[in-house]
Design a protein around this motif. Structure first.
Motif, mmCIF file in Angstrom:
data_model
loop_
_atom_site.group_PDB
_atom_site.id
_atom_site.type_symbol
_atom_site.label_atom_id
_atom_site.label_comp_id
_atom_site.label_asym_id
_atom_site.label_seq_id
_atom_site.Cartn_x
_atom_site.Cartn_y
_atom_site.Cartn_z
ATOM 1 N N ALA A 59 68.596 80.418 36.280
ATOM 2 C CA ALA A 59 68.825 81.612 35.465
ATOM 3 C C ALA A 59 68.197 81.467 34.079
ATOM 4 C CB ALA A 59 70.325 81.880 35.340
ATOM 5 N N ALA A 60 68.321 80.290 33.498
ATOM 6 C CA ALA A 60 67.715 80.055 32.177
ATOM 7 C C ALA A 60 66.200 80.138 32.256
ATOM 8 C CB ALA A 60 68.148 78.698 31.640
ATOM 9 N N VAL A 62 64.413 81.900 34.470
ATOM 10 C CA VAL A 62 64.035 83.300 34.672
ATOM 11 C C VAL A 62 64.150 84.079 33.375
ATOM 12 C CG1 VAL A 62 64.736 85.440 35.831
ATOM 13 C CG2 VAL A 62 64.572 83.308 37.127
ATOM 14 N N ARG A 63 65.238 83.839 32.633
ATOM 15 C CA ARG A 63 65.431 84.529 31.350
ATOM 16 C C ARG A 63 64.305 84.167 30.375
ATOM 17 N NH1 ARG A 63 70.778 83.576 30.541
ATOM 18 N NH2 ARG A 63 70.264 81.507 29.832
ATOM 19 N N GLN A 64 63.934 82.905 30.356
ATOM 20 C CA GLN A 64 62.868 82.459 29.459
ATOM 21 C C GLN A 64 61.519 83.045 29.882
ATOM 22 O OE1 GLN A 64 61.975 78.236 29.493
ATOM 23 N NE2 GLN A 64 61.990 78.253 27.260
ATOM 24 N N ALA A 66 61.065 85.877 31.477
ATOM 25 C CA ALA A 66 61.083 87.305 31.160
ATOM 26 C C ALA A 66 60.841 87.545 29.685
ATOM 27 C CB ALA A 66 62.400 87.925 31.588
ATOM 28 N N ALA A 67 61.343 86.654 28.851
ATOM 29 C CA ALA A 67 61.151 86.809 27.401
ATOM 30 C C ALA A 67 59.692 86.598 27.009
ATOM 31 C CB ALA A 67 62.050 85.833 26.652
#
Length: 69
Positions: A59-60, A62-64, A66-67
């Motif tokens: 999750a971290a 993917v979030r990174q 996407a950012a």
């Protein structure tokens, strides 16, 4: 020949594209291995740590990713 090189590069990129993700997963697995030796009677706890740790790392990542885009 160029097509083979391109395919090989793409396949290699699948495994070594995100070094931080790979190292984080290895760290989670290593910590869970230590927990398994330290808590020999608690396999469900170690299983939960492994599952939640890997999902958290994913999750971290993917979030990174996407950012960045």
């Amino acid at each position: 020949m160029n097509a083979l090189r391109l395919i090989a590069r793409e396949i290699t990129g699948l495994f070594v594209d995100d070094e931080r993700l790979a190292l984080s997963i290895l760290a989670v697995v290593g910590l869970c291995a230590l927990a398994a030796f330290g808590l020999p009677g608690q396999p469900l706890l170690v299983e939960a740590l492994l599952t939640l740790g890997c999902l958290g790392v994913l999750a971290a990542s993917v979030r990174q990713g996407a950012a960045r885009k």
